[in-house]
Design a protein around this motif. Structure first.
Motif, short mmCIF file in Angstrom:
data_model
loop_
_atom_site.label_atom_id
_atom_site.label_comp_id
_atom_site.label_asym_id
_atom_site.label_seq_id
_atom_site.Cartn_x
_atom_site.Cartn_y
_atom_site.Cartn_z
N ARG A 188 13.28 18.26 61.31
CA ARG A 188 11.94 17.82 60.94
C ARG A 188 11.71 16.40 61.45
O ARG A 188 12.59 15.54 61.34
N VAL A 189 10.51 16.15 61.96
CA VAL A 189 10.15 14.83 62.46
C VAL A 189 9.79 13.93 61.29
O VAL A 189 9.12 14.35 60.34
N ARG A 190 10.23 12.67 61.33
CA ARG A 190 9.91 11.71 60.28
C ARG A 190 8.41 11.44 60.24
O ARG A 190 7.73 11.51 61.28
N ASP A 238 6.85 8.72 60.19
CA ASP A 238 6.42 7.62 61.05
C ASP A 238 6.48 7.99 62.53
O ASP A 238 6.09 7.19 63.39
N GLY A 239 6.95 9.18 62.85
CA GLY A 239 6.97 9.62 64.24
C GLY A 239 7.96 8.88 65.13
O GLY A 239 7.84 8.93 66.35
N GLN A 240 8.96 8.23 64.53
CA GLN A 240 9.92 7.45 65.30
C GLN A 240 11.29 8.12 65.40
O GLN A 240 12.23 7.51 65.90
N SER A 287 7.00 7.70 70.48
CA SER A 287 6.69 8.64 69.40
C SER A 287 7.54 9.89 69.55
O SER A 287 7.99 10.21 70.65
N VAL A 288 7.78 10.54 68.44
CA VAL A 288 8.48 11.81 68.40
C VAL A 288 7.57 12.82 67.73
O VAL A 288 7.07 12.57 66.62
N THR A 289 7.30 13.94 68.38
CA THR A 289 6.41 14.95 67.83
C THR A 289 7.06 16.32 67.90
O THR A 289 7.90 16.58 68.76
N GLU A 290 6.67 17.18 67.00
CA GLU A 290 7.16 18.55 67.02
C GLU A 290 6.45 19.33 68.12
O GLU A 290 5.30 19.03 68.47
N PRO A 291 7.11 20.33 68.69
CA PRO A 291 6.44 21.15 69.71
C PRO A 291 5.28 21.91 69.08
O PRO A 291 5.30 22.22 67.88
N PRO A 292 4.25 22.22 69.86
CA PRO A 292 3.11 22.96 69.29
C PRO A 292 3.53 24.33 68.79
O PRO A 292 4.42 24.98 69.36
#
Length: 249
Positions: free
Chosen positions: A18-20, A22-24, A219-224
């Protein structure tokens, strides 16, 4: 012969990442951690070489926070002799890891070094190659078979066209692939013995290495999320959709 094996503490491969907020980065709080699977293969291969009498000592090296000691203990329970823990809470990039491992390899006068081909958290696939370059040692990457001889090691590696076998002069750096072996499970008696095996705790400063990051995480994001599929009533309808909607025919 002394073999060093680098091991990394990562999120357990069976845990959903899971991405935090804050997206970091990814969430690590209360998340099950484990030894990087490729590193487990590296530990197993080193132990097999020791069991056949081709190595006298297997030393594990881990770089990370205090909890990385658990990862070292897991490797010691598999059968390694001792561990070295370079303790730091900072984010350490592949080049900095390679520099730290170089310092340890020189201090330990290692003859052979095993690493997993990549860590499943960042998939960088850089540390082994950088380490070999810094040490000036021969390297065999993506190893699916290792045969140790007199002053040399033969490495069969997986390449796009099939298999390639290279003969390396020792000392050397080898990165391990999935098909090299099947790591063993640690038995309860060995888990108990591992608690008494020595682990030398070091600091980055004592090794004289600058680990300042050279990259900034934006930034760190989850894949769509994948769109839900649809059911079709017949092959003709499937072909029609592939031709007119998807445009793949």
């Amino acid at each position: 012969m002394k073999i060093l094996v680098a091991v990394k503490r990562v999120v357990d491969p069976n845990v959903r990442v899971r991405v935090r907020p804050d997206g970091q980065g990814v969430e690590l709080t209360n998340v099950k951690m484990a030894m990087n699977p490729f590193d487990e293969i590296a530990v197993e291969e080193a132990l097999r070489l020791k069991e056949t009498g081709k190595a006298e000592e297997v030393v594990l090296v881990s770089i990370g926070p205090a909890q990385a000691n658990e990862t070292l203990r897991n490797g010691l329970a598999m059968g390694a002799d001792r561990g070295i823990h370079v303790q730091t809470d900072a984010r350490v990039e592949p080049l900095a890891v390679a520099k730290l491992l170089k310092a340890i390899a020189m201090e330990e006068a290692a003859d052979l070094m095993f690493l997993g081909k990549q860590a499943i958290d960042d998939d960088a696939n850089q540390t082994g190659q950088m380490l070999a370059a810094l040490l000036g040692w021969a390297q065999g990457t993506f190893a699916s078979r290792v045969e140790l001889g007199e002053g040399r090691v033969s490495v069969t590696r997986e390449v796009d066209g099939g298999l390639q076998t290279v003969s390396l002069k020792l000392p050397a750096v080898i990165t391990t692939d999935l098909r090299l072996n099947e790591p063993r499970y640690a038995s309860l008696p060995n888990i108990m013995k591992a608690k008494k095996k020595p682990v030398d705790v070091r600091t980055v400063e004592s090794l004289g290495v600058d680990i300042a990051p050279r990259h900034t995480v934006l930034s760190v994001t989850e894949p769509p999320a994948r769109k839900a599929g649809t059911l079709v009533a017949s092959v003709d309808e499937l072909l029609d959709r592939l031709r007119n909607e998807a445009g793949v025919l």
